[in-house]
Each structure stands twice: as C-alpha cells, then as structure tokens.
Design a protein around this motif. Sequence first.
Motif, PDB file in Angstrom:
ATOM      1  N   THR A  16       0.588  -1.243   0.068  1.00 22.35           N
ATOM      2  CA  THR A  16       0.104  -0.237  -0.187  1.00 22.35           C
ATOM      3  C   THR A  16       1.192   1.333   0.121  1.00 22.35           C
ATOM      4  O   THR A  16       0.892   2.215  -0.999  1.00 22.35           O
ATOM      5  N   ALA A  22      -5.133   4.206  -4.882  1.00 25.30           N
ATOM      6  CA  ALA A  22      -5.714   3.357  -4.456  1.00 25.30           C
ATOM      7  C   ALA A  22      -6.965   3.289  -4.727  1.00 25.30           C
ATOM      8  O   ALA A  22      -7.469   4.293  -4.927  1.00 25.30           O
ATOM      9  N   VAL A  24     -11.002   1.034  -4.096  1.00 21.57           N
ATOM     10  CA  VAL A  24     -11.222   0.325  -3.217  1.00 21.57           C
ATOM     11  C   VAL A  24     -13.094   0.220  -3.516  1.00 21.57           C
ATOM     12  O   VAL A  24     -13.631   0.844  -3.848  1.00 21.57           O
ATOM     13  N   ILE A  41     -10.843   2.079   4.200  1.00 18.39           N
ATOM     14  CA  ILE A  41     -10.339   3.344   3.841  1.00 18.39           C
ATOM     15  C   ILE A  41      -9.418   3.866   4.088  1.00 18.39           C
ATOM     16  O   ILE A  41      -8.250   4.055   4.007  1.00 18.39           O
ATOM     17  N   ILE A  44      -5.708   3.118   4.477  1.00 15.50           N
ATOM     18  CA  ILE A  44      -4.940   3.066   3.162  1.00 15.50           C
ATOM     19  C   ILE A  44      -4.764   4.428   3.522  1.00 15.50           C
ATOM     20  O   ILE A  44      -3.413   4.686   2.802  1.00 15.50           O
ATOM     21  N   GLY A  45      -5.657   4.889   3.248  1.00 16.80           N
ATOM     22  CA  GLY A  45      -5.276   6.584   3.958  1.00 16.80           C
ATOM     23  C   GLY A  45      -3.616   6.757   5.333  1.00 16.80           C
ATOM     24  O   GLY A  45      -2.846   7.532   4.831  1.00 16.80           O
ATOM     25  N   ILE A  52      -7.576   8.369  -2.672  1.00 18.23           N
ATOM     26  CA  ILE A  52      -8.242   7.222  -2.911  1.00 18.23           C
ATOM     27  C   ILE A  52      -9.554   7.423  -3.403  1.00 18.23           C
ATOM     28  O   ILE A  52     -10.676   8.324  -3.507  1.00 18.23           O
ATOM     29  N   ASN A  71      -8.823  11.752   2.938  1.00 17.99           N
ATOM     30  CA  ASN A  71      -7.925  11.043   1.299  1.00 17.99           C
ATOM     31  C   ASN A  71      -8.099  10.600  -0.021  1.00 17.99           C
ATOM     32  O   ASN A  71      -8.431   9.789  -0.882  1.00 17.99           O
ATOM     33  N   VAL A  72     -10.163  10.715   0.401  1.00 20.85           N
ATOM     34  CA  VAL A  72     -10.641  10.305  -0.656  1.00 20.85           C
ATOM     35  C   VAL A  72     -10.908  11.443  -2.019  1.00 20.85           C
ATOM     36  O   VAL A  72     -11.345  12.067  -1.395  1.00 20.85           O
TER      37      VAL A  72
END
Length: 409
Positions: A16, A22, A24, A41, A44-45, A52, A71-72
């Motif tokens: 990652t 990324a 998801v 999520i 990963i952030g 993301i 971070n989305v």
Amino acid sequence: MARQFRAAGHEIVTLTEKADLAVVNTCAVTNEAAADSRAKIRQIGRAGVNEIVVTGCWATLQPQQANDLPNVLRVIPNEHKDGLVSGLLNLPSESFDLEPIAREPLPGLHHRTRAFIKVQDGCDNRCTFCVTTIARGDGRSRPVAEVLLDVQAALQGGSKEIVLTGVHLGSWGQEFGHHLRDLITAILRETDVPRLRLSSLEPWDLSAEFFALWDASSGSARRLMPHLHLPLQSGCAATLKRMARKTTPQSFRELVSAARAAIPEVAVTTDIIAGFPGETDEEFAESLAFVHEMDFAGGHVFTYSPRPGTGAARLREQVKPALRKKRNHILHDALEESAKSYRQKFVGQTMSVLWESTSEMGEWGWRMEGLTENYLRVTAMAPSPRWNEINEIRLNNEGEAGKLCGTLK
Ligand code: SF4
C-alpha cells in the motif's frame, strides 16, 4: 480495473505504501462489511496514499459518508464503475476495448489459481433483507461470446479453475431467453477448462433438469465441479415468506434430493440468516431442524443486520441483537457438525486437489493447501512446491480447522 490501469501504462503494486492511488471496492451486504470497507479506506489513507477512489455498494448507498473519509479523491457509484479507469485517466472508454485481454497474475503473495469470472450483475428480485439489489440495480447478463473470451484469457494466464460469479448467477441469460445451463454448456464445449465451478445459485432458478449437466455419460461433465452453493436463508416457511424468498422448505428439499440423486457425492453448501425480524423461538426451531435434516456440507451463518432502505429494516418485530448472536452460534455449530460428517465420508479415498498455496517447511519440504472437486480443503506435504497443479491425493485424516490431511499418490 487492474488490467485497464496496466494497459494505460500504470503499475500495480503489492505494498500500500508504494501506491500513488488506491481503488477501494466497498461492500454493504452487512453492517460489518460496510464497517470493514470504511476501516480499509482509513487504513490506506494512514499508510500514506493521498488519492483514494471509492466504489462498490457501500459507496453507492452512502456517497457523502464515503466522500468525507480522509484522502478520498472521488466516489464512483456502481452504475459508473465500468468507466472508472477511463474516467480517472481522462481516456475515452473505447481505448480499452481493443486491448488484448491478458490475465497476468497480480503481484503479491496471493497468486490466483482460480479465476473468478463475473457473468451477471444486479437482480430483479426484492428479498426483503437484501441491500445488494438496491445498490446494483436490475439484473443484466454478459453475452456468451464475451464470457468465453474471458475464460480463454484466464486459461492462457494459467488458471486451472474458473468460477462463474454474479449477484444473481442463476438468472443469467433470462433477458435474452437463455438459461445458465446454456452458458455452462458453451464453456465446456468451447474451452478446455479443467475445472468449472459455479458460485451461489438461488434455489428457484434451478430444476432437476439442470443437474443433467453433470451426467456422467457426457464426457465434459467431469469438468463441472460437484459443488452447489444454494442459499437457504431460513428453513422455516413463514420466515421465508417474510423474506420474500421464492422458495419453501419443501421445494428446497426436493431440489437437494434431485441434485444428490444426479450428482454423486455432491457438496451442497448454504447461507443462513440468524435472527431475521419476527423470527420467533418456534420459527427458529423449525429452521434449525430443517438445517439438520438437509445435512449440508458446510455454509455461512450471517447475523441479521437491518440495512437501510430494505423492507425488513421497516418490520417492527426486530429480534434482540443478543438473541440473533445466540442463534448464529447454534446454526453455526449445526453446520459445522454436518460439514464434519460430510468430510469424514472421504477419509481413505483418493481425490484430485488443485493446490492454491504452498509454503516451505525447511527439511520437511513444502506444505501445500488446496481444494478437492467437491470443495474440501486439503493439506499435504511434497518434496517440491506444486502450486497450481492438480494432483491425486489420498485423504488420511481430519486435521486442524476442518482441513483434511492427505498424501500425494
Ligand atoms: S435473489 Fe439474491 S441478490 Fe436478489 S434480492 Fe434476493 S438475496 Fe438479493
């Protein structure tokens, strides 16, 4: 998606921390699955991925919540999922249509020996507990030619087993007047697939006629795995009615006995929901007795969780969470017991196993793990790694966690 990113010149990474972006793919089938999606999520952030992209069922149902997570970058609902990569990279979607379909294995430890090929999406039914159908829309099937191309590509990539999947797999082809058996027949006829497996099938989509596909006199039948996953959800007629399932214990019973008569030693596995709204002690007892009677080769028990927007979430008589859990344990134990007695029947027999993982055990050689045709998990030792090979194995005894221990022939 990975294939499309690759085709556009990007690299798929294992760690990652090494990713710039990324994707998801979230799930909403239970509250737990939705919580896991959010946790993934966030994780990963925290690992440092600044961009993301979130898609899948939970993101489709809760786009604002998904967008608010750290971070989305973007939320892509299911209906635009097919164009996710082209949309992100600002490429016309046709740019991928001409790409050769190559199934290179993804990097990482989890090599795939089995290729899961989605042949259908969405569902026209409205089971009252099911949020998937709201998130995925109406049923639609992929044409035979397209599926065949995917199967061929997976075989060229080294896969030994193809698993056909879909949200409502058994409804494949209904919009163009075909039945799933037509697709299966075409795959067995047009390809050399050594093992073809079906994922979950709703019982009302099948009839005794369907099991003729496994007829031993047809040469290709042996390539179709003797395993049927038939979600029961409840063994009580009244509960099934409130669930709006198009099946009854009686029709389920008849279907399973037709399957067992046609396919020797078939593994019949299932899914059950514990604590559906209004499930009284009597209904639960009826359901449990039916689960015992069916002698399943295994299955999953889901504790009922009300999903927003579903009919069952609006039912007034919700079962107390502690009781739902208790019923889950009881059903789980019942399935474990029948799964064990199913496994025991094969101790002393020789069966073929596709090895899915191998790990080195020093001077002992290699420890391998894989599945038999009828979905029994088997471990064995070998002097060299045999990942992705199909071998004949003699099954000796039951080991830990429901796995059978075997010896290479
Ligand atoms: S058939 Fe399956 S996917 Fe369709 S509504 Fe029922 S549980 Fe959901």
